[in-house]
Scaffold this active site. Sequence first.
Site, PDB file in Angstrom:
ATOM      1  N   ASP A   1      -0.086   4.925   1.395  1.00 23.38           N
ATOM      2  CA  ASP A   1      -0.224   5.782   2.571  1.00 23.38           C
ATOM      3  C   ASP A   1       0.065   5.023   3.861  1.00 23.38           C
ATOM      4  OD1 ASP A   1      -1.116   8.330   1.410  1.00 23.38           O
ATOM      5  OD2 ASP A   1      -2.821   7.137   0.724  1.00 23.38           O
TER       6      ASP A   1
ATOM      7  N   ASP B   1       0.866  -1.166   0.000  1.00 19.43           N
ATOM      8  CA  ASP B   1       0.000   0.000   0.000  1.00 19.43           C
ATOM      9  C   ASP B   1       0.914   1.230   0.000  1.00 19.43           C
ATOM     10  OD1 ASP B   1      -2.331   1.553   0.189  1.00 19.43           O
ATOM     11  OD2 ASP B   1      -2.193   1.607   2.370  1.00 19.43           O
TER      12      ASP B   1
END
Length: 552
Positions: free
Chosen positions: A116, A114
């Site tokens: 963030d 991922d």
Amino acid sequence: MVSFRRLVSLCSSSIKRTACSASGVGEGFGGSNVRGYSAIASSRQIELKSNVEAQSNTAVVDDEIAKIQHAFDAARQGFHKIPKALKAMPKMNPKGIYVNKNLRLDNIQVYGFDYDYTLAHYSADLQSLIYDLAKEHMVNELRYPDICMEFEYDPTFPIRGLYYDRLKGCLLKLDFFGSIEPDGCYFGRHKLSRKEIKEIYGTRHIGRDQARGLVGLMDFFCFSEACLIADIVQHFVDAKLEFDACYIYEDVNRAIQHVHHSGLVHRGILADPPRYLVKNGELLRFLRMLRNKGKKLFLLTNSPFYFVDGGMSFMLEDSTGYKDSWREIFDVVIAKANKPEFYTSEHPFRCYDTEKDTLAFTKVDSFLPNKIYYHGCLKSFLQITKWNGPEVIYFGDHLFSDLRGPSKAGWRTAAIIHELESEIHTQNEDSYRFEQAKFHIIQELLGKLHSTLGTSQRNAKYESLMEELNEERQKACSMMKRMFNRSFGATFLTNTGQESAFAYHIHQYADVYTSKPENFLFYPPEAWLHVPFDIKIMPHHVKVPSTLFKNQ
């Protein structure tokens, strides 16, 4: 002499009558008298025996209380010596990898990430930015009172893993078994007492029906959301205005979602990267190491490409040759993936033109180098890549959006929990372990006191000792809580040392967890990661034994 013979005669007659009565021949006044006398004598014997037993039981009770009191006094005398004994206790590694399910890294061929709070590290200022943008939206667009513009984000209030009750308006911290933490229940910014919790919920345990009204605040962006919910509720309470707790959540959540989906927070971050983004050369070293070992890498994020590109370029600008070509590190880059729907939907992939900011109409049946893809789904991803589930590990910070889908699809999962590092630092400190050891010995003594003495045996000495133990236990709990967060305590633990509901979800959806992806640099890429044999639930916890007090 006559009187004596008459007395003998009367006694003889009485004995005969008694004998007849006993044999069933007759029952006269004399026989009845003997039985009455026997009953009285028996009653007195029982009474005497009961008094003796009561005195004996009282002595036993007093003796048990005295033993527990002596153990407590001895422990208190040894409290000041405990820090020295704690030096021998092992300390956990704040940058360690902690294992819930055995994992052989030599079997992992594909690493997914991922963006963030996984690849991108943010400063504490980001929460204030999200909070301010959301409150502006609520005032300007949702017509909340103008005074809400004066609210400020309080970093000391929320923690990750809280629940909001949409029906009753409370922010809750739950333990591993779904019970409300007595010292972690807030209505607005007001902490509810045990009595108030009982009045609202009837019991600390959240049942299945009540759980339907709860929403979990699990990712790192939930800090600003939890704080804004509490501040809005508190404003309505102070202003004595009626409100529906469900509407408060819906409006705050809508504002938070608008901040993200509209790009307000993305543009705010890119407008001042040094303020919000943290440069991290170790991350690039980790990704390069994986590439050199022949591993496949992919990026799967809900963020738009321009935001990821700006952030990665800033974070890697000090690394020669990677500022403008960070995409070469990854075999596949997927943006705006719309997780968690990505794992269950059948949306097609679209190729994204970075120069024209448009999506192509051609069908995507292969992933080409240095190309960016939008949307898509897990089913198509697996069909195109031919990557088998067990050979893939995915890193993410959101337990539900990032990790629940992959874990069900057969991927291995790694939770990135940034708070883990600071919380392990705290639990390694002698001051925390000192309070933890105090708590454990008091808890043992309270358990012994409860189990050895029944309700009917409790006396003034019992009540006095009970009050004393509870007072010391509460002091230790409060001290430990304040070392983490003044409002809700530790993220992974309740104040009584049980694992939290957040810890339960980590245990359920994360094969391993750590504070940052680059912590894997401290382990060989062929390492076998095993669950510790002596761990009950969370492997990063060390319980300080109460025997430290007894061996002084």
